[in-house]
Design an enzyme around this catalytic site. Sequence first.
Site, PDB file in Angstrom:
ATOM      1  N   LYS A 170     -26.590 127.229  48.061  1.00 11.79           N
ATOM      2  CA  LYS A 170     -25.744 128.299  48.381  1.00 11.79           C
ATOM      3  C   LYS A 170     -26.384 129.614  48.647  1.00 11.79           C
ATOM      4  CE  LYS A 170     -21.964 126.660  45.807  1.00 11.79           C
ATOM      5  NZ  LYS A 170     -21.012 126.844  44.490  1.00 11.79           N
TER       6      LYS A 170
ATOM      7  N   ARG B  45     -27.497 113.563  46.092  1.00 12.24           N
ATOM      8  CA  ARG B  45     -26.857 114.547  47.025  1.00 12.24           C
ATOM      9  C   ARG B  45     -26.980 114.346  48.241  1.00 12.24           C
ATOM     10  NH1 ARG B  45     -28.835 120.200  44.501  1.00 12.24           N
ATOM     11  NH2 ARG B  45     -27.076 120.982  45.865  1.00 12.24           N
TER      12      ARG B  45
ATOM     13  N   GLU C 135     -18.506 125.469  41.090  1.00 13.88           N
ATOM     14  CA  GLU C 135     -19.009 126.899  40.631  1.00 13.88           C
ATOM     15  C   GLU C 135     -18.349 127.867  41.492  1.00 13.88           C
ATOM     16  OE1 GLU C 135     -22.473 129.893  38.876  1.00 13.88           O
ATOM     17  OE2 GLU C 135     -23.092 127.707  39.856  1.00 13.88           O
TER      18      GLU C 135
END
Length: 561
Positions: A279, A269, A44
């Site tokens: 983020k 992850r 993204e």
Amino acid sequence: MSDNKIVEPAEENSGNFIHTLIEEDLAEGGRDYGKKVHTRFPPEPNGYLHIGHAKAICIDFGTAEKYGGMCNLRMDDTNPTKEDVEYVDSIKRDIKWLGFDWDDRFYYASDYFPKMYELAVKLIREGLAYVCELTPEQMHNNRGDLSHPAVSPYRDRPMEESLDLFARMKAGEFEDGRMTLRAKIDLNSGNFNMRDPVIYRINHMKHHRTGNDWCIYPMYDFAHPIEDAIEGITHSLCSLEFEDHRPLYDWVIEHVDLPAKPRQIEFARLGINNTVMSKRKLRQLVEKHYVSGWDDPRMPTLCGLRRRGFTPASIRNFCERIGVAKVNSIVEFSFLEHCLREDLNQNARRTMAVLHPIKLTITNYPEGKSETFEVENNPECPEDGTRTVTFSRNLWIEREDFMQEPIKKYFRMFPGNEVRLKTAYVVRCTGCKTDSNGNVTEVLAQYDPATRGGNTPDGRKVKGTIHWLDADTAIPAEVRLYDNLFTVPEPEQENFLELLNPNSLEILTECKVEPSMMQAKAPAFFQFMRQGYFCLDQDSTQDHLIFNRSVSLKDSFKKKN
């Protein structure tokens, strides 16, 4: 405390369950796609990539490489709230820097907005979607629990009415949050992601590519499988938090009219201690000026790691050696540093630099005289050649390499002791000069002319060896020493800003380096003898050299293991 566990990476990757599943798909009797393995990396564009993304990049692109397949780069720009072309450019740059390429397969999710809208309309016509007027709060209060189904008073809304309202949503007649489009799946499902999830919402915000063409945007869970199917993706590799979303992914694939049937596979992850990877938190660090920017060398962003001196080889090697797991875990930052040391030990040029200089005068060396020595640039790579260093009466040494009253097992300079000046001569300390406060301002020594090159023809033992610089030719430099950005191993907490390390950056402005360093171009890599590995910073100029310490020489991970 986090539920993640600390893992010790194996020196060699023992296996990869993703590859096993793909090989089962490609084997006779398995899931045969009749074409090459085709993956994608779908970031993204709302921030800079970090070391966690590097793992995903290596998995997505590396898996395609392993099977001779293809990997697309797709910007998942379905949410215009924080998206920007700045992030798109940075993502491309970072992936290229890591050594991967998407060829001509670069896409935007927004490229498919018309097709997604068309497919959403089709779902409404087939009785598989409806317009809902519950507010987010009402929807949450009506989601039910494991004993009670969710409730929506709009679930049986006539198809024609939903079609009309959805068209008017698209036309911009309603304010944000007024209505949503929901998939009609199962309000009683034990998986809450399947309880008639929202697949479109209203957002009157300008998109960085489509401008104001759209005011309704698809939700990720609806958009992502469609994007994969349109692009012919065979294996949609994603992180573990999407495991519970896989039934919805498969539902969308089953009910939209697209030929490809991708398979979603989830992996754990990457977590690293003493840093944050959210983020949102990284953005706060930047926007509140706790760091100098996204490329601050203390940040876990790829541009920050690059500026600090991490190499693509070290990061790819790190990602390979931590393996691919099905359970979330935390890897120690010291292992990432270990991988960097391995790379720089082979590829970084050796040089001498004095970070805390104090003057050393060789009192029996003639004034005005100088001589040169040829030294190897990298003993690990003789093909890197040699360089010339100058020796004279006036030198610089590290302040910590002299003590008036030595402690036990101190073998460096103190009155009466001999030390070896690296590659030059053996010298005997004869004393020092001090100021009115008793602070040492100059160290005095005499050299032994018979010990050129540091040899002792008479066989006497000299325990201490120190580095030095010729004061007449050394040039000034600024050196930045970096430490962990946070004071605790797991700072992924809401009060994370209170856990910042006030000593994460130390700037030294009186350093001295070899004159040959003036020819270096960023990001040149060096091992400062006895100090660590350093790289030339991007802001460095010939008039103001700036070096960032990438990693110290001491390998805490190797020592621990």
